[in-house]
Design a protein around this motif. Structure first.
Motif, PDB file in Angstrom:
ATOM      1  N   ARG A  34       0.804  -1.228   0.000  1.00  0.00           N
ATOM      2  CA  ARG A  34       0.000   0.000   0.000  1.00  0.00           C
ATOM      3  C   ARG A  34       0.834   1.274   0.000  1.00  0.00           C
ATOM      4  O   ARG A  34       0.302   2.336  -0.274  1.00  0.00           O
ATOM      5  CB  ARG A  34      -0.982  -0.025   1.178  1.00  0.00           C
ATOM      6  CG  ARG A  34      -2.135  -0.979   0.894  1.00  0.00           C
ATOM      7  CD  ARG A  34      -3.131  -1.073   2.007  1.00  0.00           C
ATOM      8  NE  ARG A  34      -4.125  -2.098   1.681  1.00  0.00           N
ATOM      9  CZ  ARG A  34      -4.930  -2.647   2.567  1.00  0.00           C
ATOM     10  NH1 ARG A  34      -4.862  -2.277   3.835  1.00  0.00           N
ATOM     11  NH2 ARG A  34      -5.797  -3.564   2.192  1.00  0.00           N
ATOM     12  N   ASP A  35       2.123   1.195   0.284  1.00  0.00           N
ATOM     13  CA  ASP A  35       2.986   2.364   0.118  1.00  0.00           C
ATOM     14  C   ASP A  35       3.411   2.541  -1.333  1.00  0.00           C
ATOM     15  O   ASP A  35       3.990   3.569  -1.691  1.00  0.00           O
ATOM     16  CB  ASP A  35       4.234   2.246   0.991  1.00  0.00           C
ATOM     17  CG  ASP A  35       3.937   2.537   2.459  1.00  0.00           C
ATOM     18  OD1 ASP A  35       2.905   3.174   2.736  1.00  0.00           O
ATOM     19  OD2 ASP A  35       4.740   2.118   3.315  1.00  0.00           O
ATOM     20  N   LEU A  36       3.131   1.526  -2.170  1.00  0.00           N
ATOM     21  CA  LEU A  36       3.501   1.579  -3.589  1.00  0.00           C
ATOM     22  C   LEU A  36       2.293   1.666  -4.507  1.00  0.00           C
ATOM     23  O   LEU A  36       2.358   2.310  -5.561  1.00  0.00           O
ATOM     24  CB  LEU A  36       4.302   0.329  -3.972  1.00  0.00           C
ATOM     25  CG  LEU A  36       5.722   0.218  -3.449  1.00  0.00           C
ATOM     26  CD1 LEU A  36       6.292  -1.151  -3.780  1.00  0.00           C
ATOM     27  CD2 LEU A  36       6.606   1.323  -4.017  1.00  0.00           C
ATOM     28  N   ILE A  37       1.185   1.012  -4.143  1.00  0.00           N
ATOM     29  CA  ILE A  37       0.004   0.961  -4.998  1.00  0.00           C
ATOM     30  C   ILE A  37      -1.157   1.632  -4.269  1.00  0.00           C
ATOM     31  O   ILE A  37      -1.511   1.239  -3.151  1.00  0.00           O
ATOM     32  CB  ILE A  37      -0.377  -0.484  -5.356  1.00  0.00           C
ATOM     33  CG1 ILE A  37       0.781  -1.177  -6.092  1.00  0.00           C
ATOM     34  CG2 ILE A  37      -1.640  -0.503  -6.220  1.00  0.00           C
ATOM     35  CD1 ILE A  37       0.517  -2.656  -6.359  1.00  0.00           C
ATOM     36  N   ARG A  38      -1.763   2.621  -4.907  1.00  0.00           N
ATOM     37  CA  ARG A  38      -2.947   3.251  -4.321  1.00  0.00           C
ATOM     38  C   ARG A  38      -4.173   2.384  -4.563  1.00  0.00           C
ATOM     39  O   ARG A  38      -4.960   2.151  -3.663  1.00  0.00           O
ATOM     40  CB  ARG A  38      -3.161   4.634  -4.928  1.00  0.00           C
ATOM     41  CG  ARG A  38      -4.372   5.355  -4.366  1.00  0.00           C
ATOM     42  CD  ARG A  38      -4.570   6.745  -4.938  1.00  0.00           C
ATOM     43  NE  ARG A  38      -3.561   7.678  -4.477  1.00  0.00           N
ATOM     44  CZ  ARG A  38      -3.710   9.000  -4.542  1.00  0.00           C
ATOM     45  NH1 ARG A  38      -4.804   9.525  -5.061  1.00  0.00           N
ATOM     46  NH2 ARG A  38      -2.758   9.795  -4.121  1.00  0.00           N
ATOM     47  N   ARG A  39      -4.341   1.944  -5.795  1.00  0.00           N
ATOM     48  CA  ARG A  39      -5.452   1.035  -6.096  1.00  0.00           C
ATOM     49  C   ARG A  39      -5.234   0.419  -7.475  1.00  0.00           C
ATOM     50  O   ARG A  39      -4.448   0.911  -8.279  1.00  0.00           O
ATOM     51  CB  ARG A  39      -6.802   1.757  -6.076  1.00  0.00           C
ATOM     52  CG  ARG A  39      -7.018   2.734  -7.222  1.00  0.00           C
ATOM     53  CD  ARG A  39      -8.438   3.282  -7.225  1.00  0.00           C
ATOM     54  NE  ARG A  39      -8.732   4.044  -6.036  1.00  0.00           N
ATOM     55  CZ  ARG A  39      -8.544   5.361  -5.940  1.00  0.00           C
ATOM     56  NH1 ARG A  39      -8.033   6.042  -6.954  1.00  0.00           N
ATOM     57  NH2 ARG A  39      -8.844   6.000  -4.838  1.00  0.00           N
ATOM     58  N   TYR A  40      -5.942  -0.644  -7.720  1.00  0.00           N
ATOM     59  CA  TYR A  40      -6.104  -1.181  -9.068  1.00  0.00           C
ATOM     60  C   TYR A  40      -7.385  -0.622  -9.669  1.00  0.00           C
ATOM     61  O   TYR A  40      -8.292  -0.197  -8.954  1.00  0.00           O
ATOM     62  CB  TYR A  40      -6.233  -2.707  -9.037  1.00  0.00           C
ATOM     63  CG  TYR A  40      -5.015  -3.456  -8.581  1.00  0.00           C
ATOM     64  CD1 TYR A  40      -3.913  -3.591  -9.411  1.00  0.00           C
ATOM     65  CD2 TYR A  40      -4.963  -4.058  -7.321  1.00  0.00           C
ATOM     66  CE1 TYR A  40      -2.790  -4.295  -8.996  1.00  0.00           C
ATOM     67  CE2 TYR A  40      -3.856  -4.763  -6.898  1.00  0.00           C
ATOM     68  CZ  TYR A  40      -2.763  -4.868  -7.746  1.00  0.00           C
ATOM     69  OH  TYR A  40      -1.658  -5.572  -7.332  1.00  0.00           O
ATOM     70  N   TRP A  41      -7.452  -0.636 -10.985  1.00  0.00           N
ATOM     71  CA  TRP A  41      -8.758  -0.503 -11.626  1.00  0.00           C
ATOM     72  C   TRP A  41      -8.784  -1.462 -12.804  1.00  0.00           C
ATOM     73  O   TRP A  41      -7.774  -1.701 -13.462  1.00  0.00           O
ATOM     74  CB  TRP A  41      -9.066   0.942 -12.034  1.00  0.00           C
ATOM     75  CG  TRP A  41      -8.490   1.421 -13.326  1.00  0.00           C
ATOM     76  CD1 TRP A  41      -9.102   1.475 -14.542  1.00  0.00           C
ATOM     77  CD2 TRP A  41      -7.169   1.931 -13.542  1.00  0.00           C
ATOM     78  NE1 TRP A  41      -8.252   1.982 -15.493  1.00  0.00           N
ATOM     79  CE2 TRP A  41      -7.063   2.274 -14.906  1.00  0.00           C
ATOM     80  CE3 TRP A  41      -6.060   2.137 -12.719  1.00  0.00           C
ATOM     81  CZ2 TRP A  41      -5.891   2.803 -15.457  1.00  0.00           C
ATOM     82  CZ3 TRP A  41      -4.895   2.664 -13.262  1.00  0.00           C
ATOM     83  CH2 TRP A  41      -4.837   2.990 -14.611  1.00  0.00           C
TER      84      TRP A  41
END
Length: 282
Positions: A34-41
Protein backbone atom coordinates in the motif's frame (compact mmCIF):
# COMPACT_ATOMS: atom_id res chain seq x y z
CA UNK A 1 -7.51 7.76 0.33
CA UNK A 2 -10.61 9.91 0.27
CA UNK A 3 -10.54 13.66 0.01
CA UNK A 4 -13.11 16.38 0.40
CA UNK A 5 -16.32 16.67 -1.57
CA UNK A 6 -17.13 13.08 -2.35
CA UNK A 7 -15.38 10.04 -3.69
CA UNK A 8 -11.90 10.81 -4.97
CA UNK A 9 -12.18 8.30 -7.81
CA UNK A 10 -15.28 9.83 -9.30
CA UNK A 11 -13.97 13.35 -8.89
CA UNK A 12 -11.03 12.53 -11.13
CA UNK A 13 -12.90 10.41 -13.69
CA UNK A 14 -15.09 12.81 -15.66
CA UNK A 15 -17.19 9.98 -17.05
CA UNK A 16 -20.37 10.60 -18.98
CA UNK A 17 -23.18 9.42 -16.67
CA UNK A 18 -25.10 8.19 -19.71
CA UNK A 19 -22.25 5.90 -20.84
CA UNK A 20 -23.14 2.28 -20.05
CA UNK A 21 -20.58 0.64 -22.33
CA UNK A 22 -18.14 -0.36 -19.58
CA UNK A 23 -17.85 -1.47 -15.98
CA UNK A 24 -14.94 -0.84 -13.62
CA UNK A 25 -13.81 -2.91 -10.66
CA UNK A 26 -11.42 -1.18 -8.24
CA UNK A 27 -9.93 -3.70 -5.79
CA UNK A 28 -7.59 -2.62 -3.02
CA UNK A 29 -3.94 -3.71 -3.12
CA UNK A 30 -2.51 -6.10 -0.52
CA UNK A 31 -1.42 -4.47 2.74
CA UNK A 32 2.31 -4.94 2.14
CA UNK A 33 2.15 -2.93 -1.12
CA UNK A 34 0.00 0.00 0.00
CA UNK A 35 2.99 2.36 0.12
CA UNK A 36 3.50 1.58 -3.59
CA UNK A 37 0.00 0.96 -5.00
CA UNK A 38 -2.95 3.25 -4.32
CA UNK A 39 -5.45 1.03 -6.10
CA UNK A 40 -6.10 -1.18 -9.07
CA UNK A 41 -8.76 -0.50 -11.63
CA UNK A 42 -10.09 -3.12 -14.00
CA UNK A 43 -12.42 -1.87 -16.75
CA UNK A 44 -14.20 -4.25 -19.11
CA UNK A 45 -15.93 -2.65 -22.07
CA UNK A 46 -18.29 -3.63 -24.86
CA UNK A 47 -18.83 -0.70 -27.20
CA UNK A 48 -21.38 -1.30 -30.00
CA UNK A 49 -20.02 -1.37 -33.57
CA UNK A 50 -19.62 2.07 -35.08
CA UNK A 51 -19.47 3.76 -31.68
CA UNK A 52 -16.69 4.76 -29.32
CA UNK A 53 -16.45 5.70 -25.65
CA UNK A 54 -14.00 8.43 -24.64
CA UNK A 55 -12.82 8.33 -21.04
CA UNK A 56 -11.67 11.68 -19.65
CA UNK A 57 -9.60 11.85 -16.47
CA UNK A 58 -7.95 14.65 -14.49
CA UNK A 59 -5.07 12.48 -13.32
CA UNK A 60 -3.70 12.34 -9.82
CA UNK A 61 0.01 13.08 -9.27
CA UNK A 62 1.00 9.48 -9.82
CA UNK A 63 2.33 7.10 -12.46
CA UNK A 64 0.29 4.29 -13.97
CA UNK A 65 0.79 0.79 -15.33
CA UNK A 66 -1.81 -0.32 -17.89
CA UNK A 67 -1.96 -3.71 -19.59
CA UNK A 68 -4.59 -4.43 -22.26
CA UNK A 69 -4.80 -7.09 -24.96
CA UNK A 70 -3.18 -4.59 -27.37
CA UNK A 71 -0.52 -2.80 -25.31
CA UNK A 72 1.31 -2.67 -21.96
CA UNK A 73 2.51 0.77 -20.88
CA UNK A 74 4.04 2.72 -18.04
CA UNK A 75 2.65 6.27 -17.88
CA UNK A 76 3.92 9.39 -16.23
CA UNK A 77 1.49 12.08 -15.12
CA UNK A 78 -0.56 13.83 -17.80
CA UNK A 79 -0.68 17.45 -16.70
CA UNK A 80 -3.73 18.27 -18.82
CA UNK A 81 -6.76 16.09 -19.48
CA UNK A 82 -6.00 12.41 -20.03
CA UNK A 83 -8.26 10.86 -22.68
CA UNK A 84 -8.61 7.23 -23.75
CA UNK A 85 -11.00 6.06 -26.46
CA UNK A 86 -12.57 2.62 -26.09
CA UNK A 87 -13.85 0.69 -29.09
CA UNK A 88 -15.12 -2.86 -29.53
CA UNK A 89 -14.61 -5.28 -26.66
CA UNK A 90 -11.68 -5.28 -24.28
CA UNK A 91 -10.29 -5.04 -20.79
CA UNK A 92 -7.41 -3.41 -18.96
CA UNK A 93 -5.43 -4.14 -15.84
CA UNK A 94 -4.61 -0.72 -14.41
CA UNK A 95 -2.29 0.02 -11.50
CA UNK A 96 -2.51 3.47 -9.94
CA UNK A 97 0.77 3.80 -8.09
CA UNK A 98 1.37 5.79 -4.94
CA UNK A 99 3.43 8.96 -5.42
CA UNK A 100 6.54 7.24 -4.03
CA UNK A 101 6.48 4.47 -6.61
CA UNK A 102 7.19 6.27 -9.89
CA UNK A 103 10.84 6.97 -9.13
CA UNK A 104 11.39 3.47 -7.75
CA UNK A 105 9.77 1.76 -10.73
CA UNK A 106 11.28 3.98 -13.44
CA UNK A 107 14.70 4.17 -11.80
CA UNK A 108 15.09 7.86 -12.68
CA UNK A 109 13.52 11.27 -11.89
CA UNK A 110 9.84 11.15 -12.71
CA UNK A 111 9.96 14.56 -14.40
CA UNK A 112 11.40 12.69 -17.39
CA UNK A 113 8.07 10.85 -17.65
CA UNK A 114 5.68 13.77 -17.39
CA UNK A 115 3.23 13.70 -20.32
CA UNK A 116 4.80 10.58 -21.83
CA UNK A 117 4.61 6.80 -21.69
CA UNK A 118 6.58 3.79 -22.87
CA UNK A 119 6.17 0.06 -23.28
CA UNK A 120 6.73 -1.65 -19.94
CA UNK A 121 9.50 -3.80 -21.37
CA UNK A 122 11.55 -0.63 -21.92
CA UNK A 123 11.87 -0.23 -18.15
CA UNK A 124 14.71 -2.13 -16.54
CA UNK A 125 12.34 -3.07 -13.71
CA UNK A 126 10.11 -5.05 -16.08
CA UNK A 127 12.48 -5.98 -18.89
CA UNK A 128 12.66 -9.70 -19.52
CA UNK A 129 9.78 -10.52 -17.17
CA UNK A 130 7.31 -11.10 -20.01
CA UNK A 131 4.84 -9.29 -17.80
CA UNK A 132 2.22 -8.47 -20.42
CA UNK A 133 2.13 -12.01 -21.86
CA UNK A 134 1.71 -13.53 -18.40
CA UNK A 135 -1.08 -11.14 -17.43
CA UNK A 136 -2.91 -11.71 -20.72
CA UNK A 137 -2.50 -15.45 -20.30
CA UNK A 138 -4.53 -15.17 -17.09
CA UNK A 139 -7.25 -12.95 -18.52
CA UNK A 140 -7.75 -13.55 -22.22
CA UNK A 141 -9.97 -16.64 -21.75
CA UNK A 142 -12.43 -14.69 -19.58
CA UNK A 143 -11.65 -11.23 -18.13
CA UNK A 144 -14.78 -11.47 -15.94
CA UNK A 145 -13.37 -14.47 -14.04
CA UNK A 146 -12.50 -13.30 -10.51
CA UNK A 147 -9.90 -16.01 -9.97
CA UNK A 148 -8.23 -15.09 -13.26
CA UNK A 149 -8.10 -11.46 -12.13
CA UNK A 150 -6.50 -12.49 -8.84
CA UNK A 151 -3.82 -14.44 -10.71
CA UNK A 152 -3.14 -11.44 -12.95
CA UNK A 153 -2.77 -9.13 -9.94
CA UNK A 154 -0.34 -11.61 -8.36
CA UNK A 155 1.86 -11.50 -11.49
CA UNK A 156 1.98 -7.70 -11.32
CA UNK A 157 2.59 -7.66 -7.57
CA UNK A 158 5.59 -9.97 -7.88
CA UNK A 159 7.28 -7.45 -10.17
CA UNK A 160 6.31 -4.33 -8.24
CA UNK A 161 7.13 -5.77 -4.82
CA UNK A 162 10.79 -6.05 -5.70
CA UNK A 163 11.31 -2.30 -5.12
CA UNK A 164 10.33 -2.54 -1.43
CA UNK A 165 11.01 -1.08 1.04
CA UNK A 166 9.93 2.45 0.16
CA UNK A 167 12.72 4.92 0.89
CA UNK A 168 12.42 7.86 3.32
CA UNK A 169 12.00 10.37 0.48
CA UNK A 170 9.22 8.22 -0.94
CA UNK A 171 7.45 8.15 2.42
CA UNK A 172 7.71 11.96 2.51
CA UNK A 173 6.31 12.45 -0.98
CA UNK A 174 3.39 10.13 -0.18
CA UNK A 175 2.70 12.32 2.85
CA UNK A 176 2.96 15.54 0.83
CA UNK A 177 0.35 14.39 -1.68
CA UNK A 178 -1.94 13.10 1.06
CA UNK A 179 -1.79 16.47 2.83
CA UNK A 180 -2.66 18.34 -0.36
CA UNK A 181 -5.48 15.99 -1.34
CA UNK A 182 -7.13 15.92 2.08
CA UNK A 183 -6.73 19.56 3.18
CA UNK A 184 -9.16 21.73 1.21
CA UNK A 185 -8.13 24.88 3.09
CA UNK A 186 -4.55 24.51 1.81
CA UNK A 187 -4.51 26.92 -1.14
CA UNK A 188 -0.95 28.23 -1.35
CA UNK A 189 2.47 26.62 -1.80
CA UNK A 190 3.92 28.54 1.16
CA UNK A 191 1.17 27.05 3.35
CA UNK A 192 2.34 23.59 2.32
CA UNK A 193 5.97 24.55 3.02
CA UNK A 194 4.99 25.71 6.50
CA UNK A 195 3.19 22.43 7.25
CA UNK A 196 6.22 20.43 6.15
CA UNK A 197 8.89 22.77 7.57
CA UNK A 198 10.62 22.71 4.18
CA UNK A 199 11.78 25.53 1.91
CA UNK A 200 9.96 26.18 -1.36
CA UNK A 201 12.98 25.45 -3.58
CA UNK A 202 13.64 22.17 -1.79
CA UNK A 203 9.96 21.25 -2.18
CA UNK A 204 10.06 22.09 -5.88
CA UNK A 205 13.14 19.91 -6.43
CA UNK A 206 11.55 17.05 -4.51
CA UNK A 207 8.24 17.11 -6.39
CA UNK A 208 10.04 17.40 -9.75
CA UNK A 209 12.19 14.38 -8.97
CA UNK A 210 9.52 12.18 -7.40
CA UNK A 211 6.29 13.38 -9.07
CA UNK A 212 7.36 15.18 -12.25
CA UNK A 213 5.25 18.15 -11.13
CA UNK A 214 5.33 21.45 -9.26
CA UNK A 215 3.76 22.02 -5.82
CA UNK A 216 1.50 24.61 -7.44
CA UNK A 217 0.19 21.95 -9.87
CA UNK A 218 -0.63 19.66 -6.94
CA UNK A 219 -2.80 22.29 -5.31
CA UNK A 220 -4.44 23.36 -8.56
CA UNK A 221 -5.30 19.77 -9.50
CA UNK A 222 -6.79 19.13 -6.03
CA UNK A 223 -8.99 22.19 -6.51
CA UNK A 224 -10.22 20.89 -9.87
CA UNK A 225 -10.98 17.48 -8.35
CA UNK A 226 -12.96 19.14 -5.59
CA UNK A 227 -14.80 21.25 -8.16
CA UNK A 228 -15.73 18.10 -10.10
CA UNK A 229 -17.21 16.55 -6.98
CA UNK A 230 -19.25 19.60 -6.08
CA UNK A 231 -20.49 20.22 -9.62
CA UNK A 232 -21.63 16.59 -9.77
CA UNK A 233 -23.53 17.08 -6.55
CA UNK A 234 -25.49 19.95 -8.10
CA UNK A 235 -23.38 22.98 -7.18
CA UNK A 236 -24.67 25.93 -9.25
CA UNK A 237 -23.45 28.94 -7.23
CA UNK A 238 -20.20 29.32 -9.15
CA UNK A 239 -19.21 32.48 -7.32
CA UNK A 240 -19.34 30.70 -3.97
CA UNK A 241 -17.61 27.65 -5.39
CA UNK A 242 -14.80 29.76 -6.85
CA UNK A 243 -14.34 31.51 -3.50
CA UNK A 244 -14.24 28.23 -1.57
CA UNK A 245 -11.60 26.86 -3.94
CA UNK A 246 -9.37 29.90 -3.57
CA UNK A 247 -9.87 31.50 -6.98
CA UNK A 248 -9.84 35.28 -7.29
CA UNK A 249 -13.32 35.24 -8.80
CA UNK A 250 -15.79 33.12 -10.79
CA UNK A 251 -14.23 34.10 -14.12
CA UNK A 252 -10.82 32.74 -13.10
CA UNK A 253 -12.37 29.47 -11.93
CA UNK A 254 -14.49 29.06 -15.06
CA UNK A 255 -11.51 29.67 -17.34
CA UNK A 256 -9.36 27.18 -15.44
CA UNK A 257 -12.11 24.55 -15.50
CA UNK A 258 -12.82 24.99 -19.20
CA UNK A 259 -9.12 24.98 -20.12
CA UNK A 260 -8.65 21.76 -18.15
CA UNK A 261 -11.80 19.85 -19.18
CA UNK A 262 -13.06 21.37 -22.44
CA UNK A 263 -16.44 22.19 -20.84
CA UNK A 264 -17.81 25.10 -18.88
CA UNK A 265 -18.69 24.38 -15.24
CA UNK A 266 -22.40 24.72 -16.04
CA UNK A 267 -22.15 22.30 -18.96
CA UNK A 268 -20.46 19.73 -16.73
CA UNK A 269 -23.02 20.21 -13.95
CA UNK A 270 -25.92 19.94 -16.40
CA UNK A 271 -24.56 16.66 -17.83
CA UNK A 272 -24.59 15.16 -14.34
CA UNK A 273 -27.95 16.54 -13.24
CA UNK A 274 -30.36 13.69 -12.43
CA UNK A 275 -33.16 13.31 -14.93
CA UNK A 276 -36.56 14.19 -13.47
CA UNK A 277 -38.66 11.22 -12.49
CA UNK A 278 -42.09 10.49 -13.89
CA UNK A 279 -44.77 12.97 -12.92
CA UNK A 280 -46.95 11.67 -10.11
CA UNK A 281 -50.70 11.55 -10.78
CA UNK A 282 -52.75 14.14 -8.94
Amino acid sequence: MSGPAGDDIERAHLRDPADRTFTIDRPEPPAHLRDLIRRYWFPVWDVPPGRESTQRVLMYPICLLVITPEYARFYGVVRGLSQTTLIGRGYAVGVMFQPAAGFLIAGEPVIRWTDRFADVEELARFAGRDLARRVRGCLDPDPHDRQARSRAYAVVEDAIGEVLPVDDEGVLVNRIVEIVETTPELLRVDDLCDRLAIGERALQRLTARRLGLTPKWLIRRRRLHEAAGRLREGEVDLTALAYDLGYADQAHFSRDWRRSTGQTPREFAAAHRPEPGPRQPR
